[in-house]
Design a protein around this motif. Structure first.
Motif, mmCIF file in Angstrom:
data_model
loop_
_atom_site.group_PDB
_atom_site.id
_atom_site.type_symbol
_atom_site.label_atom_id
_atom_site.label_comp_id
_atom_site.label_asym_id
_atom_site.label_seq_id
_atom_site.Cartn_x
_atom_site.Cartn_y
_atom_site.Cartn_z
ATOM 1 N N ILE A 111 0.729 11.929 20.955
ATOM 2 C CA ILE A 111 -0.133 11.859 19.777
ATOM 3 C C ILE A 111 -0.187 10.414 19.292
ATOM 4 O O ILE A 111 -1.244 9.846 19.089
ATOM 5 C CB ILE A 111 0.378 12.794 18.659
ATOM 6 N N TYR B 289 -5.238 13.334 20.649
ATOM 7 C CA TYR B 289 -4.147 12.912 21.525
ATOM 8 C C TYR B 289 -4.487 11.568 22.152
ATOM 9 O O TYR B 289 -5.631 11.296 22.500
ATOM 10 C CB TYR B 289 -3.898 13.945 22.628
ATOM 11 N N TYR C 47 -1.986 12.023 28.054
ATOM 12 C CA TYR C 47 -1.011 13.018 28.491
ATOM 13 C C TYR C 47 -0.377 12.586 29.795
ATOM 14 O O TYR C 47 -0.963 11.863 30.587
ATOM 15 C CB TYR C 47 -1.614 14.420 28.570
#
Length: 183
Positions: free
Chosen positions: A140, A126, A129
């Protein structure tokens, strides 16, 4: 062996509201930057006109300062409509996605009219966030994100546990541009 034990489970319903929330979170910072730039342009334009500098350039600055937010808002609406239209490929049905949090990765799975899917991504996969009031949004890459509804956890303590696991995204991305933004 311990990494194969599911620590937290989540069930998220992807629908129009989910996609709109994703776009709101992604555009929020860009909108703030655009607003600051527009206010600076308007202020510089007013100063140029009042101070007697080039009135033409002053008016141009003021016009750009006023028109830029309108352009930005239109681009935001186009982006939201595009995402919602792509989600309508599911024939208007909601997509239920299951997220299982493990010590070193997240597994997401689901079933829709297009077919079944099952994907494992390590926290290192990733980019970053974003946490909003109702969602964790795991980016992503530029065109892909996982949206995890906080209401989809079994208990409120699972939200805090998930937040701790998601901190690993920051830790494994050390030295690269990665951050958490809370709204």
């Amino acid at each position: 062996m311990e990494e194969n034990i599911c620590l937290i489970r989540n069930k998220t319903c992807y629908n129009k509201k989910t996609y709109i929330e994703l776009n709101n979170a992604l555009f929020r910072n860009k909108f703030l930057i655009c607003s600051i730039i527009c206010l600076l342009l308007i202020g510089a334009g007013i100063y140029m006109v009042i101070a007697g500098f080039s009135k033409i350039f002053g008016i141009i600055y003021i016009a750009f300062g006023i028109l830029a937010p309108i352009f930005f808002f239109v681009m935001f609406k186009i982006s939201v409509n595009k995402v919602v239209k792509n989600s309508e490929r599911l024939n208007g049905k909601d997509l239920i996605v299951h997220f299982d949090f493990y010590n070193n990765y997240i597994e997401c799975s689901g079933d829709n009219e297009v077919g079944k899917f099952d994907r494992k991504l390590g926290y290192k996969d990733y980019y970053k966030y974003i946490e909003t009031k109702d969602y964790f949004i795991l980016i992503i890459d530029k065109g892909q994100a996982h949206i995890i509804d906080k209401n989809g956890f079994d208990s409120p303590s699972d939200i805090e546990d998930a937040r701790k696991l998601l901190e690993k995204i920051k830790l494994v991305r050390k030295g690269k541009k990665s951050w958490k933004i809370t709204y």
